[in-house]
Structures are given as structure tokens and as C-alpha cells.
Design an enzyme around this catalytic site. Structure first.
Site, PDB file in Angstrom:
ATOM      1  N   LYS A   1       0.858  -1.193   0.000  1.00 44.40           N
ATOM      2  CA  LYS A   1       0.000   0.000   0.000  1.00 44.40           C
ATOM      3  C   LYS A   1       0.893   1.242   0.000  1.00 44.40           C
ATOM      4  CE  LYS A   1      -1.959   2.864   2.826  1.00 44.40           C
ATOM      5  NZ  LYS A   1      -1.919   4.072   1.982  1.00 44.40           N
TER       6      LYS A   1
ATOM      7  N   GLU B   1      10.583   1.700  10.118  1.00 45.01           N
ATOM      8  CA  GLU B   1      11.548   2.783   9.880  1.00 45.01           C
ATOM      9  C   GLU B   1      10.752   4.065  10.069  1.00 45.01           C
ATOM     10  OE1 GLU B   1      12.941   5.752   8.399  1.00 45.01           O
ATOM     11  OE2 GLU B   1      13.163   4.831   6.412  1.00 45.01           O
TER      12      GLU B   1
ATOM     13  N   CYS C   1      13.626  11.443   6.171  1.00 50.32           N
ATOM     14  CA  CYS C   1      13.755  11.039   7.591  1.00 50.32           C
ATOM     15  C   CYS C   1      15.169  11.213   8.098  1.00 50.32           C
ATOM     16  CB  CYS C   1      13.349   9.581   7.772  1.00 50.32           C
ATOM     17  SG  CYS C   1      11.699   9.247   7.221  1.00 50.32           S
TER      18      CYS C   1
ATOM     19  N   GLU D   1      10.342  16.754  14.277  1.00 46.75           N
ATOM     20  CA  GLU D   1      10.769  16.691  12.875  1.00 46.75           C
ATOM     21  C   GLU D   1      10.167  17.872  12.129  1.00 46.75           C
ATOM     22  OE1 GLU D   1      11.320  12.810  10.356  1.00 46.75           O
ATOM     23  OE2 GLU D   1       9.514  12.630  11.538  1.00 46.75           O
TER      24      GLU D   1
END
Ligand code: SIN
Length: 477
Positions: free
Chosen positions: A172, A247, A281, A381
Site C-alpha cells: 500500500k 523505519e 527522515c 521533525e
């Protein structure tokens, strides 16, 4: 452009006939629509993968590897086409998209070879007349859920090793970038990967993820995305004790010591921070610079940042494309506002860039000095083109600031002292460390994090452990 999903070798729409739109983040214009699938289609994809498993795992590793390698070569043959599609749906500059296709293909090439080296062993037993035989076998159906920031590479990084180990997959892709995934599925079909081995469905994340978590036939879930969603998946996975690779988010520190090579540090800082407009990331988020080199670094970094061109990914010389959506721009703005409110100084950028005829999703590459641990940008982040800098006095303080994060994906540092190189590399609590290197990603290395950045490793020989079970046979002679 493929706009249907692939289940069991058939290109199909959603049972409900519903679709959702895919837009170009640079222009805001609709590119096309893809199926809004849910739990029923997700289960059918597992039916297909589960049925395909016995034949796929029984093939030789060389045979599976050949097909996986051919998929990588087909991607490279179509590199320009796939890169154009990626820039259209994701926004990144065309050069970066081409680079991502090559990066994506490299995972397939690596896995196609590494699959041949799934060695077992024979262990001498403690009883006479026995041997212990260790086998590695495919785990079974692997579910793959991927993010929008790397629409191709985050798929192939999982798909290559899963297929090479004998696992059929259900995939997906992110709602924002389904077209690259469908294009990869089409190539998988073209190179002859059998029906049911690769299934790709688009649609409702909760319904699809929920169906896979509830299905005992799914034996592995590999997810790249936010820590928040990773937690939800981990809770859901507990029912069936589903094996996970997660992750998740990152908040990379970038340390520059007084003895660093300034040219190299500035070039690496610029490449590492502004790749994919900071939507990576492993992008550096906190620049932690020693007092003696701080001012020179900031001056040179600001110059490099001011040279970056913002624009639509197809434009000449563009290195910063749009952010993925309005919420992403608002988050960047909120981090910059917060930093200024808490005493930070903007040394470059610091605002949106408005471009005629394009969506209002471009943000100037930004440099802020005077970052403190109280600022949002120090903890959360940013996922945008903002670099924030603070100073440190000595190695202990630098490492302490670098480790002061709940995340542990990637960290970088620059020094010319060989002893410090090893000391700091060992002291950083991160899964990936760039020592005098701002671009550590590569197919043969074990990519992954610690702490709230998740667990599991992708790449190199280590990823094969994620898709294989160890079995031992206690063998009486
Ligand atoms: C990521 O953002 O998680 C992927 C970055 C990379 O593979 O270099």
C-alpha cells in the site's frame, strides 16, 4: 499512467467504484484518480499472495533473483518516464527523481544477488549420532506500507529482499504518491513476476492496514513512516505476533568540530539538509557547531543556501521543489515562528516563496542561528527546508546535545581527528552515522534506527533476516 490496482495479476478498481484524486503539489492540479480500496480488497490481495507463496518460495534463489534483477533493469530503462511521474506526483526536482529511480533499482539489483546467499549451517550436536541443521526459509506474505517522500525507493528497498527471500507481497503506497507504485507493479508484471506475487492496492490506510493486521496469513509488515503510525501498527501487530520492521521518524544532529574540513562540511550540510526539500527522515535537523568554527560555518552555509533555486521540479536548475501539502508548509512556518519567538535569528530565507501560476507550497531554504533545546525545531521533525544551528564548547557537550532526542535514525559529524572519529561514532545513539559523510544511504548498508525511530534494518545482507525464519532440524544419523 496506470490508475488501477494490481491484485492477482488483474488490474482492478475498488469494489465500490470509488476513487481519490492525485494532485501535483507544485501546481495543485489534479493529475488523475486511483481506486479508493478498503478492507475487502486488502483481504483479496492477501488471498492472492498467500496462494502464490508455495510456488514462489519453491523457485530457486537464482530464478527469483533473475526476475528481481530484471525489474531493476526495467526501472532503469524507463528512468526518465518514472522520474517524470515521480516529480509530477511528489514535487521533487527531476534530477532528484532520476536519482531516486537509480537508488530504487539498486535495491533490486542488490537483493537479486544477495538472495543467492541465504546460507544455512550444520552445527555439531552435543549427542553422538546427531547433527543440527539450520535452514533459512521465507516468512510468507509480506505487507509493505510506504511513505510519499520516496515513492519508489521505499518500495523497492522492501520489495527486492522480500521477493528474493521467497515472500509474495501486498503493497500500500501513500495516498499522495500512488502512481510510482502502480508503475513499478506494471513493470513487475512486464518482466514476468507471476500473478499474485506482487499486489499493489491504493486507498484507505486504516481499513487496508487494519485488514492486514487482522489476517493471520500476513507474516511480516514493513512500514516506513511516522513514529505515531508506527506505534498504532505495533499495537495492532500484537494480536497475531506479526513480525515488524519499522523505519520511523528521525531528528538528525549534524555536528561540526573545530577541526572539520569546512568546505566538505558545508557541502555535506547543504546536500543532507535540502535533499527532497528537507522531507527526508535522515535529513539533518539540528546543526551543532563548535565555537571556533561556528561563525565561519554559518557564513558559508548561508551563502550555499542562498544559491539554492526554488521552483517547480521540472524547472531548470531547481533544487528545492514544493512541500507535499498545505499542512507541511504550515508546520515549517510554525517551527520558524516558534524559533524566532524564542530568540532565534533568521540568516537566510524564513518565508514562503510565491511563484506565479503555482500552488502556495514553496518555502525558502532557511537558516536560523541561536537554536536552543526549548525550541520545537530542536525536538520535532520539521520535514522542510529549515536548518537551525547552535554552538557547543567541547566534545562531551556536542555529543550530549546530539543525543538529546527521542529519535535515533541518523546522525552526522565532521572532524579530522581520527581518534575522535571513532569515539564520537560509538557515542552517538543512532542507527546510521555519517562520519565526514552527509549521504550515507546505499543499498548494501543496513538502514534503520534506534529509540523512537523504530527497529529492523533495510539494505545489505541484514535485510534478509527480516524476510526469513530460522528453522533447525535436529538430525539423528
Ligand atoms: C527516508 O527518508 O526514510 C529515506 C531516506 C534514504 O533512504 O536515504
Amino acid at each position: 499512467m496506470r490508475t488501477e490496482c494490481l491484485i492477482n495479476g488483474e488490474w482492478v478498481g475498488a469494489d465500490s467504484g470509488k476513487t481519490f484524486e492525485v494532485t501535483n503539489p507544485a501546481t495543485g492540479r489534479v493529475l488523475t484518480s486511483v481506486p479508493r480500496m478498503g478492507g475487502a480488497e486488502a483481504r483479496r490481495a492477501v488471498d492472492a499472495a498467500f496462494a502464490a507463496w508455495p510456488a514462489w518460495r519453491s523457485r530457486t534463489a537464482a530464478d527469483r533473483g533473475k526476475l528481481v534483477g530484471e525489474l531493476g533493469r526495467a526501472m532503469m530503462r524507463d528512468q526518465d518516464r518514472l522520474a517524470g511521474l515521480m516529480t509530477a506526483e511528489q514535487g521533487k526536482p527531476l534530477g532528484e527523481s532520476k536519482g531516486e529511480i537509480a537508488y530504487a533499482a539498486s535495491f533490486l539489483e542488490w537483493a537479486s544477488e544477495e538472495g543467492k546467499r541465504l546460507y544455512g549451517e550444520i552445527i555439531p550436536a552435543s549427542a553422538a549420532g546427531k547433527r543440527i541443521l539450520v535452514l533459512r526459509q521465507s516468512v510468507g506474505v509480506a505487507a509493505i506500507i510506504t511513505p510519499w517522500n520516496f515513492p519508489a525507493a521505499m518500495i523497492t528497498r522492501k520489495l527486492g529482499p522480500a521477493l528474493a527471500c521467497g515472500c509474495p507481497v501486498v503493497i500500500k503506497p501513500a495516498e499522495d504518491t500512488p502512481l510510482s507504485a502502480l508503475a513499478i507493479a506494471e513493470l513487475a508484471e512486464e518482466v514476468g513476476i507471476p500473478a499474485g506475487v506482487v499486489n499493489v492496492i491504493t486507498g484507505e490506510a486504516k481499513a487496508i492496514g487494519g485488514a492486514w493486521l487482522d489476517d493471520d496469513r500476513v507474516r511480516k509488515l514493513s512500514f516506513t513512516g511516522s513514529t505515531e503510525v508506527g506505534r498504532v501498527l505495533m499495537k495492532g501487530a500484537s494480536e497475531h505476533l506479526l513480525r515488524l520492521s519499522l523505519e520511523l521518524g528521525g531528528h538528525a544532529p549534524f555536528l561540526v568540530f573545530d577541526d572539520a574540513d569546512l568546505d566538505k562540511a558545508v557541502a555535506a550540510a547543504t546536500a543532507c539538509k535540502f535533499r527532497n526539500a528537507g522531507q527526508t527522515c535522515i535529513c539533518a535537523n539540528r546543526f551543532i557547531v563548535q565555537e571556533g568554527i561556528h561563525d565561519a560555518f554559518v557564513e558559508r552555509f548561508a551563502e550555499a543556501i542562498n544559491d539554492l533555486k526554488v521552483g517547480e521540479g521540472t524547472g531548470d536548475g531547481v533544487s528545492i521543489g514544493p512541500l507535499i501539502n498545505d499542512a507541511a508548509v504550515e508546520k515549517v512556518e510554525s517551527h520558524v515562528r516558534d524559533a524566532i519567538g524564542k530568540g532565534g535569528t533568521v540568516r537566510a530565507g524564513g518565508e514562503r516563496v510565491r511563484i506565479d501560476g503555482l500552488a502556495d507550497r514553496f518555502y525558502a531554504p532557511t537558516l536560523i542561528t541561536g537554536m536552543t533545546p526549548e525550541m520545537k525545531i530542536f525536538r520535532e521533525e520539521t520535514f522542510g527546508p529549515v536548518a537551525a544551528v547552535t554552538r557547543f564548547k567541547d566534545e562531551d557537550e556536542g555529543v550530549r546535545l546530539a543525543n538529546d532526542s527521542e529519535y535515533g535514525l541518523a546522525a552526522y559529524f565532521f572532524t579530522r581527528d581520527a581518534s575522535r572519529l571513532m569515539r564520537v561514532a560509538e557515542a552517538l545513539e543512532y542507527g546510521i552515522v555519517g562520519a565526514n559523510d552527509g549521504g550515507p544511504s546505499t543499498a548494501q548498508a543496513p538502514f534503520g534506527g534506534v529509540k523512537h525511530s523504530g527497529f529492523g534494518r533495510e539494505g545489505g545482507r541484514y535485510v534478509m533476516d527480516e524476510y526469513t525464519e530460522i528453522k533447525y532440524v535436529s538430525w539423528g544419523l
